[in-house]
Design a protein around this motif. Structure first.
Motif: not given
Length: 99
Positions: A50-53, A63-78
């Protein structure tokens, strides 16, 4: 969160509401399929991601944030975009569109 964009491409999972942590649940059972350490879930990249904030550091400042790609189980984030102060002067806003 409701709407067709909240449902995974295979129709099995649905994105949860904003707030740290977020969650993704199974459509048929309502069981939690995974929790993610992000602020908001925005769009499905595929059936597993999922594309997430996401927030910077330990999420001391939402407010200090950016776009990430996160796995359904939350174990991987890019990280997809640099973290920035979304509440500051000149803050940019990203836009997601269907392709």
């Amino acid at each position: 969160m409701t709407g067709i964009s909240a449902i995974s491409p295979n129709g099995r999972l649905v994105l949860g509401d904003d707030g740290l942590p977020t969650k993704i649940t199974e459509v048929g059972t309502g069981q939690v399929a995974g929790r993610q350490r992000v602020l908001q879930l925005h769009a499905w990249a595929d059936d597993e991601n999922v594309i997430a904030l996401g927030c910077a550091g330990k999420c001391e400042d939402e407010f200090n944030n950016g776009l990430v790609l996160v796995s359904v189980d939350g174990s991987r984030m890019t990280q997809l975009a640099a973290n920035r102060d979304s509440n500051g002067d000149g803050a940019w806003r990203w836009v997601l569109t269907p392709r």
